[in-house]
Motif scaffolding. Structure first.
Motif, PDB file in Angstrom:
ATOM      1  N   GLY A 110       0.870  -1.254  -0.101  1.00 19.35           N
ATOM      2  CA  GLY A 110       0.250   0.054   0.068  1.00 19.35           C
ATOM      3  C   GLY A 110       0.871   1.185   0.000  1.00 19.35           C
ATOM      4  N   LEU A 111       0.351   2.290  -0.424  1.00 18.91           N
ATOM      5  CA  LEU A 111       1.038   3.734  -0.226  1.00 18.91           C
ATOM      6  C   LEU A 111       0.008   4.580   0.452  1.00 18.91           C
ATOM      7  CD1 LEU A 111       2.180   5.077  -3.665  1.00 18.91           C
ATOM      8  CD2 LEU A 111       3.482   4.306  -1.927  1.00 18.91           C
ATOM      9  N   PRO A 112       0.341   4.946   1.718  1.00 15.61           N
ATOM     10  CA  PRO A 112       1.783   4.475   2.673  1.00 15.61           C
ATOM     11  C   PRO A 112       1.474   3.290   3.082  1.00 15.61           C
ATOM     12  CG  PRO A 112       0.055   5.737   3.821  1.00 15.61           C
ATOM     13  CD  PRO A 112      -0.559   5.804   2.569  1.00 15.61           C
ATOM     14  N   THR A 113       2.485   2.395   3.391  1.00 16.39           N
ATOM     15  CA  THR A 113       2.554   1.136   3.974  1.00 16.39           C
ATOM     16  C   THR A 113       3.436   1.119   5.092  1.00 16.39           C
ATOM     17  OG1 THR A 113       2.466  -0.974   3.412  1.00 16.39           O
ATOM     18  CG2 THR A 113       4.500   0.189   2.851  1.00 16.39           C
ATOM     19  N   TYR A 114       3.151  -0.046   6.030  1.00 18.77           N
ATOM     20  CA  TYR A 114       3.910  -0.172   7.439  1.00 18.77           C
ATOM     21  C   TYR A 114       5.470   0.026   7.040  1.00 18.77           C
ATOM     22  CZ  TYR A 114       5.992  -2.828  11.285  1.00 18.77           C
ATOM     23  OH  TYR A 114       6.708  -3.358  12.454  1.00 18.77           O
ATOM     24  N   LEU A 115       6.142   0.557   7.737  1.00 19.55           N
ATOM     25  CA  LEU A 115       7.620   0.668   7.324  1.00 19.55           C
ATOM     26  C   LEU A 115       8.509  -0.580   7.777  1.00 19.55           C
ATOM     27  CD1 LEU A 115      10.225   2.555   6.860  1.00 19.55           C
ATOM     28  CD2 LEU A 115      10.077   3.089   9.531  1.00 19.55           C
ATOM     29  N   GLY A 116       8.242  -1.416   8.483  1.00 20.71           N
ATOM     30  CA  GLY A 116       8.609  -2.544   9.087  1.00 20.71           C
ATOM     31  C   GLY A 116       8.572  -3.504   7.946  1.00 20.71           C
ATOM     32  N   PRO A 132      -2.008   3.322  -4.229  1.00 19.45           N
ATOM     33  CA  PRO A 132      -2.534   4.355  -3.387  1.00 19.45           C
ATOM     34  C   PRO A 132      -3.717   3.707  -2.511  1.00 19.45           C
ATOM     35  CG  PRO A 132      -2.793   4.997  -5.659  1.00 19.45           C
ATOM     36  CD  PRO A 132      -2.068   3.499  -5.721  1.00 19.45           C
ATOM     37  N   LEU A 133      -3.888   4.113  -1.250  1.00 23.42           N
ATOM     38  CA  LEU A 133      -4.957   4.014  -0.438  1.00 23.42           C
ATOM     39  C   LEU A 133      -6.124   5.033  -0.539  1.00 23.42           C
ATOM     40  CD1 LEU A 133      -3.553   2.899   2.949  1.00 23.42           C
ATOM     41  CD2 LEU A 133      -3.550   1.643   0.995  1.00 23.42           C
ATOM     42  N   ASP A 134      -7.263   4.659  -0.341  1.00 22.07           N
ATOM     43  CA  ASP A 134      -8.169   5.878   0.004  1.00 22.07           C
ATOM     44  C   ASP A 134      -9.014   5.415   1.359  1.00 22.07           C
ATOM     45  OD1 ASP A 134     -10.261   4.030  -0.508  1.00 22.07           O
ATOM     46  OD2 ASP A 134     -10.733   4.613  -2.283  1.00 22.07           O
ATOM     47  N   PRO A 164      -5.102  -4.547   5.872  1.00 25.29           N
ATOM     48  CA  PRO A 164      -6.511  -4.044   5.648  1.00 25.29           C
ATOM     49  C   PRO A 164      -7.354  -3.355   6.747  1.00 25.29           C
ATOM     50  CG  PRO A 164      -6.204  -6.559   5.743  1.00 25.29           C
ATOM     51  CD  PRO A 164      -5.042  -5.991   6.156  1.00 25.29           C
ATOM     52  N   THR A 165      -7.053  -3.956   8.033  1.00 23.50           N
ATOM     53  CA  THR A 165      -7.674  -3.302   9.115  1.00 23.50           C
ATOM     54  C   THR A 165      -6.926  -2.324  10.305  1.00 23.50           C
ATOM     55  OG1 THR A 165      -8.818  -5.730   8.998  1.00 23.50           O
ATOM     56  CG2 THR A 165      -9.408  -4.332  11.079  1.00 23.50           C
ATOM     57  N   PHE A 166      -7.323  -1.106  10.266  1.00 27.98           N
ATOM     58  CA  PHE A 166      -6.805  -0.133  10.843  1.00 27.98           C
ATOM     59  C   PHE A 166      -5.395  -0.035  10.491  1.00 27.98           C
ATOM     60  CE2 PHE A 166      -9.985  -2.161  13.856  1.00 27.98           C
ATOM     61  CZ  PHE A 166     -11.308  -1.525  13.098  1.00 27.98           C
ATOM     62  N   GLN A 167      -5.227   0.253   9.224  1.00 25.84           N
ATOM     63  CA  GLN A 167      -3.929   0.162   8.758  1.00 25.84           C
ATOM     64  C   GLN A 167      -2.843   1.056   9.382  1.00 25.84           C
ATOM     65  OE1 GLN A 167      -2.019   2.341   6.299  1.00 25.84           O
ATOM     66  NE2 GLN A 167      -1.293   0.935   4.607  1.00 25.84           N
ATOM     67  N   ASN A 168      -1.708   0.674   9.524  1.00 25.62           N
ATOM     68  CA  ASN A 168      -0.558   1.345   9.947  1.00 25.62           C
ATOM     69  C   ASN A 168       0.165   1.725   8.741  1.00 25.62           C
ATOM     70  OD1 ASN A 168       1.684   2.262  10.967  1.00 25.62           O
ATOM     71  ND2 ASN A 168       2.436   0.578  11.919  1.00 25.62           N
ATOM     72  N   PRO A 169       0.355   3.025   8.404  1.00 27.98           N
ATOM     73  CA  PRO A 169      -0.023   4.268   9.152  1.00 27.98           C
ATOM     74  C   PRO A 169      -1.394   5.065   9.004  1.00 27.98           C
ATOM     75  CG  PRO A 169       1.269   4.869   7.196  1.00 27.98           C
ATOM     76  CD  PRO A 169       0.871   3.493   7.084  1.00 27.98           C
ATOM     77  N   ALA A 170      -2.098   4.700   8.023  1.00 31.49           N
ATOM     78  CA  ALA A 170      -3.269   5.699   7.545  1.00 31.49           C
ATOM     79  C   ALA A 170      -4.436   5.344   8.314  1.00 31.49           C
ATOM     80  CB  ALA A 170      -3.532   5.267   6.083  1.00 31.49           C
ATOM     81  N   GLY A 346       5.685  11.494   7.060  1.00 28.49           N
ATOM     82  CA  GLY A 346       5.244  10.480   5.951  1.00 28.49           C
ATOM     83  C   GLY A 346       5.917   9.890   5.102  1.00 28.49           C
ATOM     84  N   LYS A 347       7.158  10.551   4.727  1.00 32.95           N
ATOM     85  CA  LYS A 347       7.964   9.763   3.785  1.00 32.95           C
ATOM     86  C   LYS A 347       8.375   8.295   3.973  1.00 32.95           C
ATOM     87  CE  LYS A 347      10.016  14.248   2.484  1.00 32.95           C
ATOM     88  NZ  LYS A 347      11.532  14.882   2.529  1.00 32.95           N
ATOM     89  N   ALA A 348       8.248   8.180   5.550  1.00 32.30           N
ATOM     90  CA  ALA A 348       8.914   6.887   6.096  1.00 32.30           C
ATOM     91  C   ALA A 348       8.107   5.844   5.583  1.00 32.30           C
ATOM     92  CB  ALA A 348       9.040   7.018   7.467  1.00 32.30           C
ATOM     93  N   PHE A 349       6.934   6.190   5.102  1.00 26.60           N
ATOM     94  CA  PHE A 349       5.997   5.092   4.864  1.00 26.60           C
ATOM     95  C   PHE A 349       5.617   4.699   3.465  1.00 26.60           C
ATOM     96  CE2 PHE A 349       5.018   7.156   9.006  1.00 26.60           C
ATOM     97  CZ  PHE A 349       5.032   5.804   9.578  1.00 26.60           C
ATOM     98  N   GLN A 350       6.561   5.580   2.598  1.00 25.90           N
ATOM     99  CA  GLN A 350       6.323   5.516   0.939  1.00 25.90           C
ATOM    100  C   GLN A 350       7.437   4.671   0.457  1.00 25.90           C
ATOM    101  OE1 GLN A 350       3.835   7.326  -0.154  1.00 25.90           O
ATOM    102  NE2 GLN A 350       3.232   7.916   1.728  1.00 25.90           N
TER     103      GLN A 350
END
Ligand SMILES: Cc1ncc(COP(=O)(O)O)c(C=O)c1O
Length: 393
Positions: A110-116, A132-134, A164-170, A346-350
């Motif tokens: 995803g964009l953004p997505t979990y950094l780990g 991308p996410l909405d 998909p559920t309570f996404q990290n970070p969005a 935010g850049k950290a999750f891209q």
């Protein structure tokens, strides 16, 4: 390999005067100290000699049974043989990378997505393509178009990684229709889905929604969840549910990683579940976090200048904020630290260089008072940044 922005940030935020919205930390007040004291005492008394011994790589059988029973209640029909107890979901992500990725392979996230997740997959020299996410999570139509385009270019993506559920970070949650569509896409293009679900139980104002794994009839989903956010991250205890072939390969990888997951904490978690304490405990965590989420969102309205956007998360631990044009949250971080406030830019999750105007704010860790004071400080930092931007213009 690259260092983790968040791990580096956490060092700065050790200063006790800093109010940190940076880490993904559970609130330590949520740890059930008294209950666990009793559980640990009983584990030592009744199973001490096994609990202090090495265990099997796949994990304690009674805990795998308990996990498969819990998964069944969530709509996932899995046998205990499909479950591996891993040393944190982070280990599961690394193992997924080890099993599926060769240098130069492509994975989708995803964009953004979990950094780990980004760090784990990149350590196997994979190329990551972001979708991308909405407000309903990953845009599945864009995903399908991207897969089609990749196949035309002779690129076979190895998997799609999603929270998909309570996404990290969005903070967003994917509705059932998209979950089903994802399964259709996975079937049609013969692609694996990696469903990372640490936050699914931390629900504040939505009904339970089944994991994507619940719609998986052909074994195309590798499901990952963890005790980190519902019990204690210090236990380093998580689990995967996957088809027998993937499970077998992941166990072989894990044998070389750490032989087995911490046996002692497996016994403790198992006994905690056996006593019926886990669900009660999850309810208490939700009661603790929901008002924190509300304070953060309301304080934003009070203190932030106009022009920001923030989706109000219905669960989980994070709010994702996007600021007006002209603000770079990575640059602004230095101003924030001077005001004793921390977040993750935010850049950290891209994976494609975007996210300049965004930041992730954690609401679970801080006290209610810190949430209000911290948002006020952050609001002032943003206001000053905007004033400077006006002055330059
Ligand atoms: C989406 C996601 N996956 C995995 C992890 C890692 O969790 P664990 O403590 O189980 O390794 C986190 C932790 O914040 C997370 O947010």
């Amino acid at each position: 390999m690259r260092k983790s922005v968040i791990r580096e940030l956490l060092k700065v935020t050790q200063d006790p005067e800093i109010i940190s919205f940076a880490g993904g930390l559970p609130n330590p007040k949520s740890f059930p100290l008294d209950d666990l004291e009793g559980v640990i005492h009983d584990v030592m008394k009744n199973n001490g000699r096994s609990a202090l011994q090495y265990g099997t790589t796949q994990g304690l059988e009674s805990l795998r049974v308990a996990i498969s029973e819990r998964a069944y209640k969530d709509g996932v029909d899995a046998s205990p043989d499909d479950v591996i107890i891993v040393s944190g979901s982070q280990q599961a992500l690394d193992t997924v990378g080890k099993v599926f990725l060769n240098p130069g392979d492509t994975a989708i996230c995803g964009l953004p997505t979990y950094l780990g997740g980004i760090n784990a997959f990149r350590s196997y020299e994979a190329n990551l393509t972001g979708i991308p996410l909405d407000e309903d999570g990953m845009k599945v139509d864009v995903l399908e178009d991207t897969i089609k385009q990749m196949l035309k270019e002779d690129i076979t993506p190895k998997f799609v990684y999603l929270v998909p559920t309570f996404q990290n970070p969005a903070g967003v949650i994917m509705p059932e229709s998209r979950r089903k569509k994802l399964i259709d896409i996975a079937n049609e293009y013969d692609i694996l889905l990696i469903e990372d679900d640490p936050y699914g139980k931390l629900r504040y104002d939505v009904d339970h929604i089944k994991p994507i794994k619940a719609y998986d009839d052909i074994g195309c989903v590798v499901y990952i969840s963890t005790f980190s956010k519902i019990l204690a991250p210090g236990f380093r205890l998580a689990w995967t549910i996957a088809n027998p072939e993937v499970t077998r390969k992941m166990i072989i990888c894990k044998q070389a990683l750490d032989l087995c997951t911490n046996t002692f904490t497996q016994y403790i978690a198992n006994e905690f579940i056996r006593r019926g304490s886990l669900d009660l405990h999850i309810m208490k965590i939700c009661e603790l976090y929901k008002p924190k989420r509300d304070i953060m969102i309301e304080s934003m309205k009070k203190y932030f200048p106009e022009g920001y956007t923030c989706y109000k998360p219905k669960g989980g631990m994070f709010a994702w904020v996007t600021l007006p044009e002209g603000i770079d949250t990575e640059v602004m971080f230095l101003d924030a630290i001077k005001e004793k406030i921390a977040y993750v830019h935010g850049k950290a999750f891209q994976v494609d260089g975007g996210g300049e105007r965004s930041m992730r704010l954690n609401f679970s860790y801080s006290s209610n008072e810190q949430l209000d004071v911290g948002m006020q400080r952050l609001g002032n930092v943003i206001k000053k940044k905007l004033e400077k931007r006006e002055a330059v213009a």
